[in-house]
Write a protein that holds these residues in place. Sequence first.
Motif, PDB file in Angstrom:
ATOM      1  N   GLN A 121      60.736  47.821  41.374  1.00 16.77           N
ATOM      2  CA  GLN A 121      61.949  48.109  42.132  1.00 16.77           C
ATOM      3  C   GLN A 121      62.882  48.968  41.290  1.00 16.77           C
ATOM      4  OE1 GLN A 121      63.661  44.357  43.239  1.00 16.77           O
ATOM      5  NE2 GLN A 121      61.894  43.722  44.464  1.00 16.77           N
ATOM      6  N   VAL A 122      63.655  49.812  41.960  1.00 19.83           N
ATOM      7  CA  VAL A 122      64.629  50.638  41.255  1.00 19.83           C
ATOM      8  C   VAL A 122      65.873  49.809  41.001  1.00 19.83           C
ATOM      9  CG1 VAL A 122      66.002  52.738  41.319  1.00 19.83           C
ATOM     10  CG2 VAL A 122      63.711  52.721  42.324  1.00 19.83           C
ATOM     11  N   TYR A 135      58.268  53.168  48.493  1.00 20.57           N
ATOM     12  CA  TYR A 135      58.158  53.096  47.034  1.00 20.57           C
ATOM     13  C   TYR A 135      56.682  53.006  46.629  1.00 20.57           C
ATOM     14  CZ  TYR A 135      63.164  52.007  47.051  1.00 20.57           C
ATOM     15  OH  TYR A 135      64.527  52.058  47.238  1.00 20.57           O
ATOM     16  N   ILE A 144      57.957  54.470  39.056  1.00 19.70           N
ATOM     17  CA  ILE A 144      58.215  54.293  40.488  1.00 19.70           C
ATOM     18  C   ILE A 144      58.506  55.653  41.104  1.00 19.70           C
ATOM     19  CG2 ILE A 144      59.725  53.273  42.240  1.00 19.70           C
ATOM     20  CD1 ILE A 144      60.402  51.080  40.257  1.00 19.70           C
ATOM     21  N   ALA A 163      60.102  57.073  44.566  1.00 19.35           N
ATOM     22  CA  ALA A 163      60.852  56.695  45.767  1.00 19.35           C
ATOM     23  C   ALA A 163      60.889  57.887  46.722  1.00 19.35           C
ATOM     24  CB  ALA A 163      62.269  56.273  45.396  1.00 19.35           C
ATOM     25  N   ILE A 198      62.962  54.155  52.851  1.00 20.55           N
ATOM     26  CA  ILE A 198      62.467  54.660  51.574  1.00 20.55           C
ATOM     27  C   ILE A 198      61.149  53.966  51.265  1.00 20.55           C
ATOM     28  CG2 ILE A 198      62.887  54.900  49.097  1.00 20.55           C
ATOM     29  CD1 ILE A 198      65.859  54.852  49.657  1.00 20.55           C
ATOM     30  N   LYS A 208      62.306  59.077  50.251  1.00 20.30           N
ATOM     31  CA  LYS A 208      63.203  58.821  51.391  1.00 20.30           C
ATOM     32  C   LYS A 208      62.718  59.645  52.579  1.00 20.30           C
ATOM     33  CE  LYS A 208      68.038  58.874  52.885  1.00 20.30           C
ATOM     34  NZ  LYS A 208      67.903  57.545  53.496  1.00 20.30           N
TER      35      LYS A 208
END
Length: 227
Positions: free
Chosen positions: A151-152, A106, A185, A187, A104, A189
């Motif tokens: 960050q998630v 970011y 953010i 993300a 993933i 994948k």
Amino acid sequence: MNYRKAGWNTLGAIAFALVPTAAHALGTPAKTEIRNQSIATYIDSANDPQVTTSNEVINIVQAVYGFSITPDIKVGDHAPASLDAWDTTVNNEALAQKTAAGNIAYFSYVLRNTANTQDSFNFQAYFHEASGTIIEPSEMKVYYDANGNGQVDPGDILLANGDTDGGTTTAVTPQIPANGVAAIIVAVKTPATALATNSILIDIDATSVGSGNTVSDSRSNLARVTF
């Protein structure tokens, strides 16, 4: 009564002249009351000084909506997810990241509310359709980064799921004060089958809820994932 001589108080006259009938300034908070009144001084027929005042004018500052998302593409004013922004012949992306297939990637962005009032925002998330060496991500999600750590984490709000047509909005951001910022953010994948020659292109956009979703971002925030 006969007036022999009259003269306007300069400060009062200027203040009265400069006030518009509908006040709306980006730097002045919405709903602020601006009160103005002009004053005239004169000498009456008895040679006595007199002062008269106009009716008070009250103007209410109206909401002016606007925002920015940064970083932007390096060159050009291309709109988010436009054909010019997707131009794969140039490396004009705002952000780039190299990662391994199946990981993933970011990307961190900052939304600034440039309005003169608090506002919340709807996000749209785009990725380029598969074409040549460009592949589509397995998944693309946009989050409101509550603590701004990039960050998630639990408590971060999922704002949108990506697709080629802008995806689906899942939630609006919390209210952001005038001139306030929100950390965002994205993300991405990546497919486990991605090759070293592949890349993924993504972009984001948003609209102002306070404006009735009529105000949007004007410049692309294109990002690229490579392997």
